[in-house]
Design an enzyme around this catalytic site. Structure first.
Site, PDB file in Angstrom:
ATOM      1  N   GLU A  32       0.844  -1.188   0.000  1.00 31.37           N
ATOM      2  CA  GLU A  32       0.000   0.000   0.000  1.00 31.37           C
ATOM      3  C   GLU A  32       0.883   1.243   0.000  1.00 31.37           C
ATOM      4  O   GLU A  32       1.860   1.320   0.751  1.00 31.37           O
ATOM      5  CB  GLU A  32      -0.915  -0.013   1.233  1.00 31.37           C
ATOM      6  CG  GLU A  32      -1.559   1.302   1.605  1.00 31.37           C
ATOM      7  CD  GLU A  32      -2.446   1.873   0.496  1.00 31.37           C
ATOM      8  OE1 GLU A  32      -2.410   3.098   0.306  1.00 31.37           O
ATOM      9  OE2 GLU A  32      -3.155   1.089  -0.181  1.00 31.37           O
ATOM     10  N   ARG A 106     -17.772   3.282   4.841  1.00 28.68           N
ATOM     11  CA  ARG A 106     -16.628   2.652   4.164  1.00 28.68           C
ATOM     12  C   ARG A 106     -15.457   2.446   5.120  1.00 28.68           C
ATOM     13  O   ARG A 106     -14.759   1.439   5.048  1.00 28.68           O
ATOM     14  CB  ARG A 106     -16.194   3.495   2.962  1.00 28.68           C
ATOM     15  CG  ARG A 106     -17.205   3.539   1.832  1.00 28.68           C
ATOM     16  CD  ARG A 106     -16.689   4.360   0.664  1.00 28.68           C
ATOM     17  NE  ARG A 106     -15.595   3.683  -0.012  1.00 28.68           N
ATOM     18  CZ  ARG A 106     -15.752   2.881  -1.071  1.00 28.68           C
ATOM     19  NH1 ARG A 106     -16.951   2.655  -1.569  1.00 28.68           N
ATOM     20  NH2 ARG A 106     -14.713   2.315  -1.638  1.00 28.68           N
ATOM     21  N   TYR A 220     -29.190   6.562   3.237  1.00 29.59           N
ATOM     22  CA  TYR A 220     -29.408   5.361   4.047  1.00 29.59           C
ATOM     23  C   TYR A 220     -28.587   5.469   5.323  1.00 29.59           C
ATOM     24  O   TYR A 220     -27.613   6.226   5.398  1.00 29.59           O
ATOM     25  CB  TYR A 220     -29.035   4.089   3.265  1.00 29.59           C
ATOM     26  CG  TYR A 220     -27.684   4.106   2.586  1.00 29.59           C
ATOM     27  CD1 TYR A 220     -26.524   3.785   3.281  1.00 29.59           C
ATOM     28  CD2 TYR A 220     -27.570   4.451   1.239  1.00 29.59           C
ATOM     29  CE1 TYR A 220     -25.290   3.791   2.655  1.00 29.59           C
ATOM     30  CE2 TYR A 220     -26.347   4.461   0.606  1.00 29.59           C
ATOM     31  CZ  TYR A 220     -25.206   4.131   1.313  1.00 29.59           C
ATOM     32  OH  TYR A 220     -23.979   4.147   0.697  1.00 29.59           O
TER      33      TYR A 220
END
Length: 283
Positions: A32, A106, A220
């Site tokens: 990463e 997320r 939502y």
């Protein structure tokens, strides 16, 4: 010896690939570019096919702790406000598909995948290593990396490579000879609002989709229902500096685009700058 899979990218896709690879018997090495694991954006909806995988990976309890599980999806007219269609979620989805329909922040999804990957002995990762390219010779694949701390070139080799290195993926660009990313003329404004800060009439524990000319809005619950994730998408010209693709959005611009929508939707959109995180813009 176990086969080795290289994973480029430590986002949601990369971590999921790492868990899946390790559980399939591979040794996983993930790279990463950022110095720490992070996740951008707001909410994401997970269908039961995804939730089944999380259950199989032993992450059901972690999901229960952070996600929301709406019992209904409603589609409404953005202009008149009337309901056009609805779909039962909740127990109806579990009964039909064997797993729930979830909505989640997320960052929370990323966090439970990171913890799940960290618990597996066959998953290892290096942060601060950016993908420069790859090569393959039929027997192995080599991944070229740049160490972010000093710019040193690093090369690693494995039996397979998963490119999960984001919107401007070096792996995808090389594999598919892909050109520059282009805007398609849709702008997504995203925001998070505390449900307790909203007037009772604007709070919601279901998925709602508002459809209108050249625009739609979706909202939502996330984070156990404590937050409302709102996404407004309209046709429009993207900012010129697409490389810096996360922008502070102009609330007045969005309000003008939704000027002919119903009162309830406009009230929700206007509440964001005062009560929420503010709008962020993604072309």
């Amino acid at each position: 010896m176990k086969k080795q899979i290289l994973v480029a990218g430590g986002g949601i896709g990369g971590l999921a690939a790492a868990i899946g690879g390790a559980r399939a018997g591979w040794e996983v090495r993930l790279y990463e570019r950022a110095p720490a694991f992070t996740e951008v954006g707001a909410g994401v909806q997970l269908g039961p096919n995804v939730v089944r995988h999380l259950q199989a990976w032993g992450l059901q309890s972690a999901l229960q702790e952070v996600a929301s599980f709406p019992d209904r999806l409603a589609v409404r007219c953005a202009q008149g406000g009337g309901e056009l269609a609805s779909l039962g979620l909740g127990s109806a989805v579990v009964q039909r598909y064997g797993a729930a329909y979830a909505t989640i922040h997320r960052a929370d999804l990323h966090g439970l995948l990171r913890d799940g990957a960290a618990a597996l002995a066959d998953v290892g990762w290096r942060l601060g290593h950016a993908v420069a390219g790859y090569h393959e010779d039929g027997a192995a694949v080599g991944l070229r990396l740049v160490r972010q701390t000093d710019g040193a070139q690093v090369e690693v080799e494995g039996d397979a490579l998963v490119g999960a290195d984001g919107l401007h993926s070096r792996v995808r660009a090389q594999l598919l000879a892909e050109g520059t990313t282009r805007s398609r003329g849709h702008l997504a404004y995203r925001a998070l609002v505390s449900q307790s800060a909203l007037p009772p009439s604007l709070r919601s524990q279901q998925v709602t989709v508002w459809l209108g000319p050249r625009l739609h809005v979706v909202h939502y619950p996330v984070r156990r229902g404590e937050l409302l994730n709102i996404v407004a998408i309209r046709h429009g010209q993207a900012p010129s500096d697409l490389d810096a693709w996360d922008h502070g959005a102009n609330a007045a611009e969005l309000e003008a685009a939704l000027a002919r929508t119903c009162t309830r939707l406009q009230e929700l959109i206007r509440a964001v700058p005062q009560l929420g995180s503010g709008w962020r813009l993604w072309p």
